[in-house]
Design a protein around this motif. Sequence first.
Motif, PDB file in Angstrom:
ATOM      1  N   ILE A 198       0.830  -1.207   0.000  1.00  0.00           N
ATOM      2  CA  ILE A 198       0.000   0.000   0.000  1.00  0.00           C
ATOM      3  C   ILE A 198       0.865   1.259   0.000  1.00  0.00           C
ATOM      4  O   ILE A 198       0.430   2.311  -0.493  1.00  0.00           O
ATOM      5  N   GLU A 199       2.088   1.166   0.516  1.00  0.00           N
ATOM      6  CA  GLU A 199       3.005   2.312   0.417  1.00  0.00           C
ATOM      7  C   GLU A 199       3.309   2.638  -1.042  1.00  0.00           C
ATOM      8  O   GLU A 199       3.335   3.798  -1.443  1.00  0.00           O
ATOM      9  N   VAL A 200       3.520   1.584  -1.826  1.00  0.00           N
ATOM     10  CA  VAL A 200       3.757   1.785  -3.260  1.00  0.00           C
ATOM     11  C   VAL A 200       2.514   2.389  -3.916  1.00  0.00           C
ATOM     12  O   VAL A 200       2.595   3.316  -4.729  1.00  0.00           O
ATOM     13  N   PRO A 206      -2.925   6.397  -5.726  1.00  0.00           N
ATOM     14  CA  PRO A 206      -3.891   6.201  -4.628  1.00  0.00           C
ATOM     15  C   PRO A 206      -5.324   6.350  -5.112  1.00  0.00           C
ATOM     16  O   PRO A 206      -5.608   7.106  -6.045  1.00  0.00           O
ATOM     17  N   THR A 207      -6.223   5.589  -4.485  1.00  0.00           N
ATOM     18  CA  THR A 207      -7.649   5.659  -4.788  1.00  0.00           C
ATOM     19  C   THR A 207      -8.416   5.836  -3.475  1.00  0.00           C
ATOM     20  O   THR A 207      -7.836   5.824  -2.383  1.00  0.00           O
ATOM     21  N   ALA A 208      -9.728   5.980  -3.588  1.00  0.00           N
ATOM     22  CA  ALA A 208     -10.553   6.082  -2.376  1.00  0.00           C
ATOM     23  C   ALA A 208     -10.444   4.821  -1.534  1.00  0.00           C
ATOM     24  O   ALA A 208     -10.488   4.862  -0.295  1.00  0.00           O
ATOM     25  N   ASP A 209     -10.278   3.661  -2.195  1.00  0.00           N
ATOM     26  CA  ASP A 209     -10.155   2.410  -1.469  1.00  0.00           C
ATOM     27  C   ASP A 209      -8.857   2.357  -0.659  1.00  0.00           C
ATOM     28  O   ASP A 209      -8.770   1.667   0.361  1.00  0.00           O
ATOM     29  N   THR A 210      -7.844   3.091  -1.116  1.00  0.00           N
ATOM     30  CA  THR A 210      -6.569   3.107  -0.406  1.00  0.00           C
ATOM     31  C   THR A 210      -6.739   3.602   1.024  1.00  0.00           C
ATOM     32  O   THR A 210      -6.175   3.042   1.967  1.00  0.00           O
ATOM     33  N   VAL A 211      -7.514   4.644   1.194  1.00  0.00           N
ATOM     34  CA  VAL A 211      -7.732   5.212   2.533  1.00  0.00           C
ATOM     35  C   VAL A 211      -8.426   4.200   3.442  1.00  0.00           C
ATOM     36  O   VAL A 211      -8.039   4.025   4.608  1.00  0.00           O
ATOM     37  N   ALA A 212      -9.425   3.507   2.901  1.00  0.00           N
ATOM     38  CA  ALA A 212     -10.139   2.509   3.700  1.00  0.00           C
ATOM     39  C   ALA A 212      -9.199   1.386   4.124  1.00  0.00           C
ATOM     40  O   ALA A 212      -9.258   0.916   5.270  1.00  0.00           O
ATOM     41  N   ARG A 213      -8.316   0.973   3.216  1.00  0.00           N
ATOM     42  CA  ARG A 213      -7.374  -0.098   3.556  1.00  0.00           C
ATOM     43  C   ARG A 213      -6.373   0.362   4.604  1.00  0.00           C
ATOM     44  O   ARG A 213      -5.998  -0.405   5.496  1.00  0.00           O
TER      45      ARG A 213
END
Length: 268
Positions: A198-200, A206-213
């Motif tokens: 997720i750092e990569v 980044p997407t909206a799903d990135t924040v949730a993860r």
Amino acid sequence: MARSNKRKKRSSPIPTPYAPPGTLIPLPNAAHSDIQVFAYGPSDFYEASISDPAEIAAYREKWPVTWINVNGLGNIGTIQELGRIFGLHGLALEDVLTLQQRPKAEQYGDHLFLVVRMLESGPGIETEQLSIFTGPGFVLTLQEHPGDCLDPIRKRIREGRGNVRTMEADYLAYCLLDAVIDAYFPALDTLSDRIDDIEVEVLDCPTADTVARIHQFKRSLLAMRRAAAPLREAINTMLRDAGPFLSEITRVHLRDCYDHIIHIVEMV
């Protein structure tokens, strides 16, 4: 036994106002209590599922060490009877049914009481409370539902591998604690790999799903810290206060458990 990935809603009993200390309050929606017995000595072992706790007396008379494991906390009568058979303190039994306890170790008369938290894998990380009692010739474990990380210990007992069948009950209690702690390492490795990924993603696309993860990872790490960090003091309490309950061999191995917990907390 394989760990169940199905998430279960956690429930603790609602305290009854002015109830005497040690009152056992039924858990809503708790699983039926199934009892498994492992009884063993240096040359042989026996395992069985039983329905009547009164059968335990025969195993204790015949075998040097008897391990009673209870899956499910839905039968208050069974838990009360086990408390009577093993002479367990009412406050400790009350803690068994008060879920979300912090890991801890306490001495009651001729037995030790230990609360640890086993990891459960899924989309994130949750924990299940495992209560461990140990005293002369016995270990009693109570968990919320079937499935745990203790199968390596069962296998060692069945196959006579390692030292467990030649040692006293306190060594078995150490083995169970060690199995719980060892299960943290692969979970941390998996989280570490996912965090690297997720750092990569954060840097590249980044997407909206990135924040949730990211929030899910944070919750998982907090759950693991709440499970692991208090174990340092619990193990220290065992080493400091257990007195004759722990053999010198068990103490040496517990110090190794302590080192592993320090490592886990630092990794978290």
